[in-house]
Design a protein around this motif. Structure first.
Motif, PDB file in Angstrom:
ATOM      1  N   SER A  10       0.840  -1.212   0.000  1.00 44.62           N
ATOM      2  CA  SER A  10       0.000   0.000   0.000  1.00 44.62           C
ATOM      3  C   SER A  10       0.873   1.260   0.000  1.00 44.62           C
ATOM      4  N   ARG A  11       0.227   2.423   0.162  1.00 46.04           N
ATOM      5  CA  ARG A  11       0.970   3.687   0.174  1.00 46.04           C
ATOM      6  C   ARG A  11       1.991   3.770   1.312  1.00 46.04           C
ATOM      7  N   ARG A  14       5.714   4.016   0.573  1.00 45.72           N
ATOM      8  CA  ARG A  14       6.405   5.298   0.338  1.00 45.72           C
ATOM      9  C   ARG A  14       7.236   5.687   1.555  1.00 45.72           C
ATOM     10  N   ARG A  39     -11.198   1.034  10.604  1.00 45.69           N
ATOM     11  CA  ARG A  39     -12.312   1.896  11.059  1.00 45.69           C
ATOM     12  C   ARG A  39     -12.422   1.906  12.591  1.00 45.69           C
ATOM     13  N   ARG A  51      -7.121   5.738   7.174  1.00 52.71           N
ATOM     14  CA  ARG A  51      -6.292   5.390   6.009  1.00 52.71           C
ATOM     15  C   ARG A  51      -4.840   5.118   6.424  1.00 52.71           C
ATOM     16  N   ILE A  52      -4.244   4.237   5.677  1.00 53.63           N
ATOM     17  CA  ILE A  52      -2.822   3.889   5.798  1.00 53.63           C
ATOM     18  C   ILE A  52      -2.037   4.759   4.816  1.00 53.63           C
ATOM     19  N   PRO A  53      -0.896   5.323   5.158  1.00 54.47           N
ATOM     20  CA  PRO A  53      -0.130   5.123   6.388  1.00 54.47           C
ATOM     21  C   PRO A  53      -0.453   6.149   7.471  1.00 54.47           C
ATOM     22  N   GLU A  64      -1.544  11.080   6.251  1.00 59.62           N
ATOM     23  CA  GLU A  64      -1.307  11.538   4.872  1.00 59.62           C
ATOM     24  C   GLU A  64       0.159  11.311   4.498  1.00 59.62           C
ATOM     25  N   SER A  65       0.358  10.425   3.530  1.00 60.90           N
ATOM     26  CA  SER A  65       1.729  10.053   3.161  1.00 60.90           C
ATOM     27  C   SER A  65       2.546  11.260   2.695  1.00 60.90           C
ATOM     28  N   GLU A  99       0.150  11.493  -5.642  1.00 62.18           N
ATOM     29  CA  GLU A  99      -1.119  11.186  -4.974  1.00 62.18           C
ATOM     30  C   GLU A  99      -2.306  11.273  -5.948  1.00 62.18           C
ATOM     31  N   GLN A 106      -6.169   3.578  -6.932  1.00 64.08           N
ATOM     32  CA  GLN A 106      -7.039   3.085  -5.852  1.00 64.08           C
ATOM     33  C   GLN A 106      -8.458   2.814  -6.367  1.00 64.08           C
TER      34      GLN A 106
HETATM   35  N1  LIG Z   1      -4.073  10.580   0.677  1.00 68.67           N
HETATM   36  C1  LIG Z   1      -3.859   9.492   1.586  1.00 68.67           C
HETATM   37  C2  LIG Z   1      -4.539   8.242   1.051  1.00 68.67           C
HETATM   38  C3  LIG Z   1      -4.374   7.068   1.995  1.00 68.67           C
HETATM   39  C4  LIG Z   1      -5.114   5.833   1.506  1.00 68.67           C
HETATM   40  O1  LIG Z   1      -6.184   5.915   0.883  1.00 68.67           O
HETATM   41  N2  LIG Z   1      -4.562   4.659   1.832  1.00 68.67           N
HETATM   42  C5  LIG Z   1      -5.192   3.398   1.477  1.00 68.67           C
HETATM   43  C6  LIG Z   1      -4.143   2.302   1.376  1.00 68.67           C
HETATM   44  S1  LIG Z   1      -3.073   2.583   0.005  1.00 68.67           S
HETATM   45  C7  LIG Z   1      -6.182   3.028   2.558  1.00 68.67           C
HETATM   46  O2  LIG Z   1      -5.923   3.206   3.722  1.00 68.67           O
HETATM   47  N3  LIG Z   1      -7.333   2.485   2.164  1.00 68.67           N
HETATM   48  C8  LIG Z   1      -8.336   2.047   3.089  1.00 68.67           C
HETATM   49  C9  LIG Z   1      -9.681   2.597   2.734  1.00 68.67           C
HETATM   50  O3  LIG Z   1      -9.828   3.269   1.696  1.00 68.67           O
HETATM   51  O4  LIG Z   1     -10.608   2.336   3.494  1.00 68.67           O
HETATM   52  C10 LIG Z   1      -2.356   9.286   1.794  1.00 68.67           C
HETATM   53  O5  LIG Z   1      -1.606   9.562   0.853  1.00 68.67           O
HETATM   54  O6  LIG Z   1      -1.945   8.870   2.890  1.00 68.67           O
END
Ligand SMILES: N[C@@H](CCC(=O)N[C@@H](CS)C(=O)NCC(=O)O)C(=O)O
Length: 217
Positions: A10-11, A14, A39, A51-53, A64-65, A99, A106
């Motif tokens: 996943s992100r 980075r 959640r 959201r990760i990371p 926010e990465s 992003e 995504q």
């Molecule tokens: N803009 C955020 C996006 C983070 C993001 O969407 N991460 C994904 C993993 S790559 C995630 O946590 N997805 C879980 C979800 O959408 O519920 C960042 O760059 O950290």
């Protein structure tokens, strides 16, 4: 203590890659994209959108990465042009471009992999997002022609922001159309710090196929 909240593939790659490039040691805490734990109140206290990371560092959690990458380069004063440097704008453009591209990846991940039953998918949206991804890949390819890294001055944390994208792009697009991106991806993935991050971070948990074809309408 630095702790990275991580999902393999996943992100968070980075950040893991950048930590390795900077020689910073971090603990890893692994999460799942599919078991609902992102959640939970515990995780939302670290990353409010779930959201990760997220990175615990210097007595707080950063989400926010792009913000994490920018913070770490400023903290270490390495791998990014500082404000006032003529390449600062290029640096900011490319970390945010990464992003923009990742958001399209995504959306395609959701359509091709996560959304079930398959009949819930919109083939029209899948086609549209594949075209939108191709626009970003063409732009990246044109930018990288004759270059080894995103910034003319050399490798930077902007390249680390591509750390999720470069592994995912060609699950949906043909490598043959973007030779400069393929060469860049191969060079980035050959970096010792990238390989260390990959070994520490674990096997990609998102993709089970090399390539995802568009379904017939
Ligand atoms: N803009 C955020 C996006 C983070 C993001 O969407 N991460 C994904 C993993 S790559 C995630 O946590 N997805 C879980 C979800 O959408 O519920 C960042 O760059 O950290």
């Amino acid at each position: 203590m630095i702790r990275l909240h991580h999902v393999p593939g996943s992100r968070s790659m980075r950040v893991l890659w950048l930590l390795e490039e900077l020689g910073l040691t971090a603990e890893l805490q692994n999460w799942s994209l599919v078991d609902g734990s992102l959640r939970s109140p515990d995780f939302r206290a670290l990353s409010p959108a779930g959201r990760i990371p997220a990175l615990e560092v210097d007595g707080r959690s950063i989400f926010e990465s792009g913000a994490i990458v920018q913070y770490l380069t400023e903290r270490e004063n390495r791998l990014a042009p500082l404000p006032g440097d003529p390449e600062r704008i290029d640096f900011l453009e490319w970390i945010n471009f990464a992003e923009t591209q990742a958001n399209i990846i995504q959306a395609l991940n959701i359509h091709h992999i996560f959304l079930r039953p398959e009949t819930a998918r919109s083939v029209a949206l899948m086609k549209l997002d594949t075209k939108r991804l191709a626009v970003t890949a063409r732009a990246l390819n044109a930018h990288l022609e004759g270059k080894k890294s995103l910034l003319s001055s050399g490798f930077s944390a902007a390249d680390c922001m591509m750390g999720f994208n470069i592994e995912a792009l060609f699950r949906f697009l043909s490598e043959g159309d973007y030779p400069a991106v393929v060469a860049y991806r191969d060079a980035m993935m050959a970096r010792p710090a990238y390989q260390r991050a990959l070994a520490r971070g674990g096997e990609d948990e998102i993709y089970t196929r090399d390539f995802y074809e568009l379904p017939d309408a």
